[in-house]
Design a protein around this motif. Structure first.
Motif, short mmCIF file in Angstrom:
data_model
loop_
_atom_site.label_atom_id
_atom_site.label_comp_id
_atom_site.label_asym_id
_atom_site.label_seq_id
_atom_site.Cartn_x
_atom_site.Cartn_y
_atom_site.Cartn_z
N GLY A 1 0.84 -1.19 0.00
CA GLY A 1 0.00 0.00 0.00
C GLY A 1 0.88 1.23 0.00
N MET A 2 0.44 2.26 -0.69
CA MET A 2 1.25 3.47 -0.82
C MET A 2 0.37 4.70 -0.79
SD MET A 2 3.07 5.18 -4.04
CE MET A 2 1.54 6.08 -4.17
N GLU A 3 0.87 5.79 -0.18
CA GLU A 3 0.25 7.11 -0.28
C GLU A 3 1.33 8.11 -0.66
OE1 GLU A 3 -3.18 7.80 2.83
OE2 GLU A 3 -1.47 6.87 3.83
N TYR A 4 0.96 9.09 -1.45
CA TYR A 4 1.90 10.08 -1.98
C TYR A 4 1.24 11.45 -1.90
CZ TYR A 4 4.91 12.27 -5.63
OH TYR A 4 5.77 13.08 -6.35
N VAL A 5 2.00 12.45 -1.48
CA VAL A 5 1.48 13.80 -1.42
C VAL A 5 2.54 14.78 -1.94
CG1 VAL A 5 2.23 14.22 0.97
CG2 VAL A 5 0.29 15.49 0.04
N GLY A 6 2.09 15.82 -2.65
CA GLY A 6 3.02 16.80 -3.21
C GLY A 6 3.06 16.72 -4.72
N HIS A 7 4.05 17.40 -5.28
CA HIS A 7 4.14 17.48 -6.74
C HIS A 7 5.56 17.84 -7.13
CE1 HIS A 7 2.80 18.09 -10.84
NE2 HIS A 7 3.28 19.32 -10.85
N VAL A 8 6.23 16.93 -7.82
CA VAL A 8 7.60 17.20 -8.25
C VAL A 8 7.62 18.25 -9.35
CG1 VAL A 8 9.63 16.20 -9.34
CG2 VAL A 8 8.48 14.96 -7.51
N GLY A 9 6.71 18.12 -10.31
CA GLY A 9 6.60 19.12 -11.36
C GLY A 9 7.63 18.97 -12.46
N PRO A 10 7.54 19.80 -13.48
CA PRO A 10 8.42 19.68 -14.65
C PRO A 10 9.88 19.98 -14.37
CG PRO A 10 7.13 21.70 -14.78
CD PRO A 10 6.59 20.91 -13.63
N ASP A 11 10.18 20.66 -13.27
CA ASP A 11 11.57 20.97 -12.94
C ASP A 11 12.31 19.80 -12.31
OD1 ASP A 11 11.28 23.55 -13.90
OD2 ASP A 11 10.64 24.34 -11.95
N GLY A 12 11.60 18.73 -12.00
CA GLY A 12 12.24 17.53 -11.46
C GLY A 12 12.70 17.71 -10.04
N TYR A 13 13.67 16.90 -9.65
CA TYR A 13 14.15 16.90 -8.27
C TYR A 13 15.65 16.68 -8.26
CZ TYR A 13 14.00 11.84 -8.98
OH TYR A 13 14.19 10.58 -9.48
N ASP A 14 16.27 17.04 -7.14
CA ASP A 14 17.72 16.89 -7.00
C ASP A 14 18.10 15.55 -6.38
OD1 ASP A 14 18.02 19.50 -7.96
OD2 ASP A 14 17.76 20.34 -5.95
N GLU A 15 17.27 15.08 -5.46
CA GLU A 15 17.57 13.80 -4.79
C GLU A 15 16.31 13.26 -4.14
OE1 GLU A 15 19.80 13.79 -1.14
OE2 GLU A 15 19.42 15.94 -0.83
N VAL A 16 16.36 11.97 -3.80
CA VAL A 16 15.31 11.33 -3.02
C VAL A 16 15.91 10.86 -1.71
CG1 VAL A 16 13.56 9.52 -2.94
CG2 VAL A 16 14.18 10.55 -5.13
N VAL A 17 15.31 11.29 -0.61
CA VAL A 17 15.75 10.87 0.72
C VAL A 17 14.85 9.72 1.15
CG1 VAL A 17 16.07 11.55 3.13
CG2 VAL A 17 16.54 13.19 1.29
N VAL A 18 15.43 8.55 1.36
CA VAL A 18 14.66 7.35 1.69
C VAL A 18 15.04 6.88 3.09
CG1 VAL A 18 14.09 4.98 1.04
CG2 VAL A 18 14.55 6.69 -0.74
N ARG A 19 14.05 6.59 3.88
CA ARG A 19 14.25 6.04 5.22
C ARG A 19 13.38 4.80 5.37
NH1 ARG A 19 18.01 8.44 5.12
NH2 ARG A 19 18.78 10.22 6.33
N GLY A 20 13.97 3.73 5.93
CA GLY A 20 13.20 2.51 6.14
C GLY A 20 13.86 1.31 5.50
N ASP A 21 13.06 0.29 5.25
CA ASP A 21 13.55 -1.01 4.80
C ASP A 21 13.07 -1.26 3.38
OD1 ASP A 21 14.11 -3.71 4.38
OD2 ASP A 21 13.74 -4.24 6.46
N ARG A 22 13.97 -1.09 2.41
CA ARG A 22 13.60 -1.32 1.02
C ARG A 22 13.24 -2.78 0.76
NH1 ARG A 22 15.95 2.73 -2.94
NH2 ARG A 22 16.91 4.38 -1.70
N GLU A 23 13.97 -3.69 1.39
CA GLU A 23 13.72 -5.11 1.16
C GLU A 23 12.32 -5.52 1.59
OE1 GLU A 23 15.68 -7.25 -0.43
OE2 GLU A 23 17.00 -5.56 -0.85
N ARG A 24 11.88 -5.02 2.74
CA ARG A 24 10.55 -5.34 3.25
C ARG A 24 9.48 -4.40 2.70
NH1 ARG A 24 10.79 -4.72 9.30
NH2 ARG A 24 8.68 -5.57 9.20
N ARG A 25 9.93 -3.38 1.97
CA ARG A 25 9.04 -2.37 1.40
C ARG A 25 8.20 -1.69 2.48
NH1 ARG A 25 8.05 -6.72 -2.54
NH2 ARG A 25 9.50 -6.42 -4.27
N ILE A 26 8.89 -1.27 3.53
CA ILE A 26 8.29 -0.43 4.57
C ILE A 26 9.20 0.78 4.68
CG2 ILE A 26 7.57 -0.22 6.97
CD1 ILE A 26 7.29 -3.24 7.08
#
Length: 388
Positions: free
Chosen positions: A319-344
């Motif tokens: 399950g996923m929820e997303y809020v905000g808008h990156v827009g046409p200018d894109g982004y510089d980086e993604v900050v990820v916290r948590g467990d990618r393997e367990r997808r939490i």
């Protein structure tokens, strides 16, 4: 005062509800082209396809509610023209007068002409009738063209129904334009783990009879094809009436068109957001909240619509929820916290040291804190963590 709403979807239904909740005592006419009562669209690619929700559960209100609220609801009704000078909506030769008009005509799925020669069913998923038709074919060999949100949700439902599923997309990863390389790979892995034949950087080059030929040379014989390649705003009615359009009906921060008596909300509205600039959003939350806001605006509220775009998805056990808008200018980086393997995990998209969007996977208690971080300095994203 007489208010007419053109479009019987979520935006229209919530607009008329808000009008009554705000105490508006005048006439309301709600014109819907589909033959159904206004309904929620997310279940079309989720619960209805999975068989976990009944059709009756998706309607915003029952017939009695519209009667009790003195809303003149007309389903199966197509508006053929707008007369802005006289304040009229035309249903064939029948004019309906308005003092305020809300356009909530939504969007329609893009089609692939190359699939027109196929003898097997080629379906889209936009309406309740679409979902009913697709559910009856959701077994055997299913080919899905497009690895966006709809395509992947249909793939998940089809796999749970036991179908043999192939998904094509011209991009290098599913959802790449939305999530970026860092997180799109998680969705590719998820579907492959559940047995989907995910073919990326691949397209249909020929379709004839019951055979589909792919750009990698593969020939498939699906029992049904689902086209999930996005949607276009239904703004032709507005354009013919002389309203400004361009990827939707152009509206100001209050959701008002250049005509001060006409507003637009939901999928069809190209909105001048106070902080994000012009954007058109095709999500459930936006349709509901813009419908409500347009209702208040038609009653004289001068506040801009400044809510951040929000959407969610359910695929298999993710399950996923997303809020905000990156827009046409894109982004510089993604900050990820948590467990990618367990997808939490939680993730934040950062541009110019500011958080422009945030998301969680399988951490349903995180959304409130994510909303607070979006718009804040990057340092706030570093301090937000997913549950262990």
């Amino acid at each position: 005062m007489n208010i007419v709403v053109v479009g019987g979807g979520l935006a229209g239904a919530h607009a008329v509800q808000e009008l009554r909740e705000q105490g508006y005592p005048g006439d309301i006419t709600l014109l819907g082209e589909e033959r159904h009562l206004p309904y929620e669209r997310p279940p079309l690619s989720k619960g209805l396809l999975l068989g976990t929700e009944e059709v009756q559960s998706i309607f915003v209100h029952d017939q009695e509610w519209y009667a009790d609220q003195q809303v003149d609801l007309r389903v199966g009704t197509s508006v053929t023209a707008l007369d802005l000078d006289r304040g009229r909506v035309h249903v064939g030769d029948h004019p309906i007068a308005y003092d305020r008009l809300l356009l909530a005509t939504g969007a329609e799925p893009r089609r692939l002409p190359i699939l027109d020669a196929l003898e097997v069913p080629v379906l889209c998923l936009r309406t309740l009738d679409d979902a009913t038709a697709l559910k009856s074919h959701l077994a055997g060999r299913v080919l899905i063209v497009g690895a966006g949100w709809i395509g992947l949700e249909v793939a998940a439902a089809a796999r749970r129904a036991g179908a043999d599923v192939t998904v094509l997309d011209t991009a290098a990863l599913p959802l790449l334009a939305v999530l970026g390389v860092e997180l799109a790979a998680l969705f590719a892995d998820l579907h492959r783990e559940h047995g989907v034949d995910l073919r990326l950087e691949t397209s249909v080059v020929e379709a004839d009879g019951s055979t589909v030929t792919l750009s990698d040379g593969t020939r498939l014989n699906p029992d049904v094809v689902v086209a999930g390649i996005g949607a276009t705003p239904r703004d032709t009615l507005a354009a013919r009436a002389g309203l400004a359009t361009g990827n939707g009906v152009l509206v100001d921060a209050r959701l008002r068109t250049l005509d001060p008596h006409v507003y637009a909300a939901g999928d069809v509205a190209n909105h001048d957001h106070p902080t994000l600039g012009r954007l058109r959003v095709e999500h459930w939350d936006n349709a509901i909240e813009q419908g409500k806001h347009a209702a208040r605006a038609m009653l004289g509220d001068d506040q801009p619509y400044d809510r951040l775009p929000y959407f969610f998805t359910d695929q298999y056990d993710l399950g996923m929820e997303y809020v905000g808008h990156v827009g046409p200018d894109g982004y510089d980086e993604v900050v990820v916290r948590g467990d990618r393997e367990r997808r939490i995990l939680t993730a934040f998209w950062v541009r110019n040291d500011r958080v422009v969007a945030g998301m969680h996977l399988n951490d349903w208690d995180a959304m409130d804190s994510i909303r607070q971080v979006v718009g804040s300095p990057r340092s706030q994203a570093q301090e937000t963590t997913a549950r262990p």
